[in-house]
Design a protein around this motif. Sequence first.
Motif, PDB file in Angstrom:
ATOM      1  N   THR A 129       0.875  -1.360  -0.096  1.00 18.76           N
ATOM      2  CA  THR A 129      -0.018   0.170   0.039  1.00 18.76           C
ATOM      3  C   THR A 129       0.881   1.425  -0.054  1.00 18.76           C
ATOM      4  O   THR A 129       0.344   2.234  -0.489  1.00 18.76           O
ATOM      5  N   ALA A 130       2.046   1.316   0.474  1.00 17.98           N
ATOM      6  CA  ALA A 130       2.993   2.146   0.518  1.00 17.98           C
ATOM      7  C   ALA A 130       2.504   3.568   0.809  1.00 17.98           C
ATOM      8  O   ALA A 130       2.616   4.532  -0.102  1.00 17.98           O
ATOM      9  N   GLY A 131       1.873   3.841   1.800  1.00 17.65           N
ATOM     10  CA  GLY A 131       1.353   5.156   2.308  1.00 17.65           C
ATOM     11  C   GLY A 131       2.084   6.247   2.107  1.00 17.65           C
ATOM     12  O   GLY A 131       1.712   7.129   1.411  1.00 17.65           O
ATOM     13  N   LYS A 132       3.402   6.279   2.543  1.00 26.34           N
ATOM     14  CA  LYS A 132       3.990   7.458   2.316  1.00 26.34           C
ATOM     15  C   LYS A 132       4.381   7.866   1.125  1.00 26.34           C
ATOM     16  O   LYS A 132       4.805   8.978   0.606  1.00 26.34           O
ATOM     17  N   VAL A 133       4.830   6.733   0.225  1.00 21.95           N
ATOM     18  CA  VAL A 133       4.994   7.063  -1.277  1.00 21.95           C
ATOM     19  C   VAL A 133       3.820   7.801  -1.864  1.00 21.95           C
ATOM     20  O   VAL A 133       4.053   8.831  -2.705  1.00 21.95           O
ATOM     21  N   GLN A 135       1.532   9.227  -0.349  1.00 19.88           N
ATOM     22  CA  GLN A 135       1.258  10.732   0.152  1.00 19.88           C
ATOM     23  C   GLN A 135       2.230  11.758  -0.456  1.00 19.88           C
ATOM     24  O   GLN A 135       1.813  12.850  -1.084  1.00 19.88           O
ATOM     25  N   ALA A 136       3.569  11.310  -0.821  1.00 27.06           N
ATOM     26  CA  ALA A 136       4.481  12.141  -1.442  1.00 27.06           C
ATOM     27  C   ALA A 136       3.967  12.594  -2.912  1.00 27.06           C
ATOM     28  O   ALA A 136       3.983  13.452  -3.248  1.00 27.06           O
ATOM     29  N   SER A 138       0.724  12.289  -3.933  1.00 22.76           N
ATOM     30  CA  SER A 138      -0.261  13.419  -4.022  1.00 22.76           C
ATOM     31  C   SER A 138       0.022  14.709  -3.901  1.00 22.76           C
ATOM     32  O   SER A 138      -0.256  15.687  -4.305  1.00 22.76           O
ATOM     33  N   GLU A 139       1.141  14.893  -2.877  1.00 20.57           N
ATOM     34  CA  GLU A 139       1.786  16.363  -2.928  1.00 20.57           C
ATOM     35  C   GLU A 139       2.609  16.681  -4.064  1.00 20.57           C
ATOM     36  O   GLU A 139       2.093  18.002  -4.588  1.00 20.57           O
TER      37      GLU A 139
END
Length: 168
Positions: A129-133, A135-136, A138-139
Amino acid sequence: MKTLVEPTLNLPESNAHNHQQCVHDALKTAEHLCSERGVQLTSIRHQVLELIWESHKAVKAYELLDRIKPLQNAAKPATIYRALDFLIAQGLVHRVESLNAFVGCRCSGRQHEQLLLICKQCEEVEERTAGKVMQALSEEFRQAGFTAHSKAVEVHGLCRRCAGLGDA
Ligand SMILES: [Zn+2]
Ligand SMILES: [Zn+2]
Ligand SMILES: [Zn+2]
């Protein structure tokens, strides 16, 4: 329903995990979600899903057609594509765009973003799911003023086993 797949076959020693459990869980999840949503997991949809879950490898539509022919003589490419569209819409299967192939979702059928790690040697696809990736990303989209409709990142390389790093 008759079980089509003997999942313990075809798995090399190094890949020994209880794949029967994966298949069992995936089909149970699918049955549960479909009845909860009031949509029909017809026999062809069920069979396509079961065939996709034969392994963790991405499968192409024509391979599914070849395998389903002996079971559903009248199956045509459109039959397979319609079943795939349904399974994708229900979040039970992911399209691997870079391979034009399909893989069973390992995250309980909810809609979600994916990082797909595609091994070029054993062709297995690991889903994270790689939440941090995400999120980055999306930014990045926000900064670019870009509206993303889907977010799946596909990376090709060698899995842990094929790279000789042993099982997790
Ligand atoms: Zn498995
Ligand atoms: Zn998934
Ligand atoms: Zn591999």
